[in-house]
Design a protein around this motif. Structure first.
Motif, PDB file in Angstrom:
ATOM      1  N   PRO A  29      40.303  41.906  44.115  1.00 29.23           N
ATOM      2  CA  PRO A  29      40.842  40.666  43.217  1.00 29.23           C
ATOM      3  C   PRO A  29      39.590  39.753  43.194  1.00 29.23           C
ATOM      4  N   SER A  30      38.919  39.258  44.415  1.00 29.67           N
ATOM      5  CA  SER A  30      37.864  38.373  44.747  1.00 29.67           C
ATOM      6  C   SER A  30      36.740  38.950  43.925  1.00 29.67           C
ATOM      7  N   LYS A  32      36.744  40.854  41.154  1.00 30.66           N
ATOM      8  CA  LYS A  32      37.086  40.470  39.983  1.00 30.66           C
ATOM      9  C   LYS A  32      37.164  38.919  39.366  1.00 30.66           C
ATOM     10  N   LYS A  33      37.478  38.143  40.373  1.00 24.99           N
ATOM     11  CA  LYS A  33      37.440  36.570  40.155  1.00 24.99           C
ATOM     12  C   LYS A  33      36.273  36.158  39.946  1.00 24.99           C
ATOM     13  N   GLU A  76      45.132  41.846  33.766  1.00 27.97           N
ATOM     14  CA  GLU A  76      44.754  41.371  34.862  1.00 27.97           C
ATOM     15  C   GLU A  76      45.620  40.106  35.232  1.00 27.97           C
ATOM     16  N   ALA A  80      48.022  39.661  38.412  1.00 29.46           N
ATOM     17  CA  ALA A  80      47.091  38.799  39.671  1.00 29.46           C
ATOM     18  C   ALA A  80      48.230  38.269  40.335  1.00 29.46           C
ATOM     19  N   THR A  82      47.365  36.004  43.113  1.00 28.62           N
ATOM     20  CA  THR A  82      46.800  34.647  43.840  1.00 28.62           C
ATOM     21  C   THR A  82      46.962  33.692  42.468  1.00 28.62           C
ATOM     22  N   ASP A  84      44.440  31.290  42.353  1.00 30.90           N
ATOM     23  CA  ASP A  84      42.996  31.220  42.105  1.00 30.90           C
ATOM     24  C   ASP A  84      42.581  32.316  41.111  1.00 30.90           C
ATOM     25  N   TYR A  85      43.060  33.471  41.168  1.00 27.76           N
ATOM     26  CA  TYR A  85      42.592  34.772  40.282  1.00 27.76           C
ATOM     27  C   TYR A  85      43.335  34.283  38.884  1.00 27.76           C
ATOM     28  N   GLN A  86      44.400  33.731  38.929  1.00 28.28           N
ATOM     29  CA  GLN A  86      45.263  33.707  37.522  1.00 28.28           C
ATOM     30  C   GLN A  86      44.547  32.345  36.831  1.00 28.28           C
TER      31      GLN A  86
END
Length: 126
Positions: A29-30, A32-33, A76, A80, A82, A84-86
Protein backbone atom coordinates in the motif's frame (compact mmCIF):
# COMPACT_ATOMS: atom_id res chain seq x y z
CA UNK A 1 9.18 14.08 -7.04
CA UNK A 2 8.74 17.49 -5.50
CA UNK A 3 10.79 19.06 -8.28
CA UNK A 4 9.78 20.38 -11.65
CA UNK A 5 12.62 18.39 -13.21
CA UNK A 6 11.11 15.06 -12.15
CA UNK A 7 7.61 16.04 -13.23
CA UNK A 8 8.92 17.38 -16.55
CA UNK A 9 10.73 14.08 -17.09
CA UNK A 10 7.51 12.10 -16.65
CA UNK A 11 5.54 14.51 -18.84
CA UNK A 12 8.19 14.34 -21.58
CA UNK A 13 8.48 10.52 -21.48
CA UNK A 14 5.17 8.78 -22.17
CA UNK A 15 6.85 5.40 -21.59
CA UNK A 16 6.99 6.28 -17.89
CA UNK A 17 3.23 5.55 -17.73
CA UNK A 18 4.04 1.85 -18.08
CA UNK A 19 6.31 2.02 -15.03
CA UNK A 20 3.69 3.83 -12.98
CA UNK A 21 0.99 1.36 -14.03
CA UNK A 22 3.30 -1.51 -13.04
CA UNK A 23 3.83 0.07 -9.65
CA UNK A 24 0.06 0.14 -9.13
CA UNK A 25 0.07 -3.67 -9.40
CA UNK A 26 2.13 -4.11 -6.25
CA UNK A 27 0.64 -5.46 -3.04
CA UNK A 28 2.42 -2.81 -0.97
CA UNK A 29 0.00 0.00 0.00
CA UNK A 30 2.80 2.49 0.67
CA UNK A 31 4.09 2.12 -2.90
CA UNK A 32 0.58 2.50 -4.30
CA UNK A 33 0.09 5.58 -2.13
CA UNK A 34 3.26 7.16 -3.54
CA UNK A 35 2.15 6.43 -7.11
CA UNK A 36 -1.28 7.94 -6.46
CA UNK A 37 0.35 11.03 -4.93
CA UNK A 38 2.58 11.33 -7.98
CA UNK A 39 -0.43 11.04 -10.29
CA UNK A 40 -2.15 13.79 -8.29
CA UNK A 41 0.92 16.01 -8.65
CA UNK A 42 0.96 15.39 -12.39
CA UNK A 43 -2.70 16.43 -12.64
CA UNK A 44 -2.13 19.78 -11.02
CA UNK A 45 1.27 20.35 -12.64
CA UNK A 46 0.06 20.76 -16.21
CA UNK A 47 -2.44 19.55 -18.76
CA UNK A 48 0.24 17.30 -20.23
CA UNK A 49 0.83 15.94 -16.74
CA UNK A 50 -2.88 15.31 -16.34
CA UNK A 51 -2.82 13.43 -19.62
CA UNK A 52 0.09 11.28 -18.34
CA UNK A 53 -2.02 10.40 -15.29
CA UNK A 54 -4.91 9.41 -17.56
CA UNK A 55 -2.49 7.45 -19.76
CA UNK A 56 -1.26 5.59 -16.69
CA UNK A 57 -4.82 4.60 -15.83
CA UNK A 58 -5.38 3.46 -19.43
CA UNK A 59 -2.19 1.41 -19.34
CA UNK A 60 -3.25 -0.23 -16.09
CA UNK A 61 -6.71 -0.88 -17.55
CA UNK A 62 -5.23 -2.62 -20.58
CA UNK A 63 -2.74 -4.66 -18.55
CA UNK A 64 -5.40 -5.92 -16.17
CA UNK A 65 -8.15 -6.34 -18.77
CA UNK A 66 -10.41 -3.95 -16.87
CA UNK A 67 -13.50 -2.54 -18.50
CA UNK A 68 -13.22 0.93 -16.94
CA UNK A 69 -10.10 3.07 -16.62
CA UNK A 70 -11.07 4.54 -13.24
CA UNK A 71 -12.02 1.19 -11.69
CA UNK A 72 -8.61 0.77 -10.08
CA UNK A 73 -9.02 4.01 -8.12
CA UNK A 74 -12.49 3.12 -6.83
CA UNK A 75 -11.46 -0.46 -6.06
CA UNK A 76 -8.38 0.70 -4.15
CA UNK A 77 -10.45 3.18 -2.17
CA UNK A 78 -12.93 0.47 -1.29
CA UNK A 79 -10.27 -1.89 0.04
CA UNK A 80 -7.86 0.68 1.53
CA UNK A 81 -7.10 -0.05 5.17
CA UNK A 82 -5.27 3.12 6.18
CA UNK A 83 -6.55 6.67 6.32
CA UNK A 84 -3.38 7.93 4.63
CA UNK A 85 -4.01 5.80 1.57
CA UNK A 86 -7.71 6.68 1.50
CA UNK A 87 -6.80 10.36 1.69
CA UNK A 88 -4.31 10.03 -1.17
CA UNK A 89 -6.93 8.28 -3.32
CA UNK A 90 -9.58 10.90 -2.57
CA UNK A 91 -7.08 13.66 -3.33
CA UNK A 92 -6.30 12.00 -6.67
CA UNK A 93 -10.00 11.79 -7.53
CA UNK A 94 -10.37 15.50 -6.75
CA UNK A 95 -7.23 16.43 -8.70
CA UNK A 96 -8.37 14.42 -11.69
CA UNK A 97 -11.79 16.06 -11.76
CA UNK A 98 -10.67 19.60 -10.94
CA UNK A 99 -7.76 19.61 -13.39
CA UNK A 100 -10.04 18.76 -16.31
CA UNK A 101 -10.39 22.08 -18.15
CA UNK A 102 -13.49 21.40 -20.24
CA UNK A 103 -16.72 21.24 -18.24
CA UNK A 104 -18.19 18.50 -20.42
CA UNK A 105 -15.12 16.31 -19.82
CA UNK A 106 -15.16 17.12 -16.11
CA UNK A 107 -18.77 15.96 -15.88
CA UNK A 108 -17.91 12.81 -17.82
CA UNK A 109 -15.13 11.88 -15.37
CA UNK A 110 -17.35 12.64 -12.40
CA UNK A 111 -20.08 10.46 -13.89
CA UNK A 112 -17.57 7.66 -14.50
CA UNK A 113 -16.76 7.68 -10.80
CA UNK A 114 -20.44 7.75 -9.88
CA UNK A 115 -21.11 4.87 -12.29
CA UNK A 116 -18.42 2.86 -10.51
CA UNK A 117 -20.37 3.29 -7.26
CA UNK A 118 -18.06 5.85 -5.67
CA UNK A 119 -20.84 7.57 -3.72
CA UNK A 120 -21.80 4.53 -1.59
CA UNK A 121 -18.11 3.95 -0.86
CA UNK A 122 -17.73 7.56 0.26
CA UNK A 123 -20.73 7.17 2.55
CA UNK A 124 -19.10 4.13 4.16
CA UNK A 125 -15.93 6.12 4.91
CA UNK A 126 -17.73 8.49 7.27
Amino acid sequence: MDSHVGLDYIVDNPDYCVKLASALETACPSVKKRVVELLSALCVYSQDGRQRAIDTLHTYQERKGERYRLRVVVHELQKATTEDYQTALLAFINCLVISTPVLKDRIRIRNEFIGLKLLPILNELR
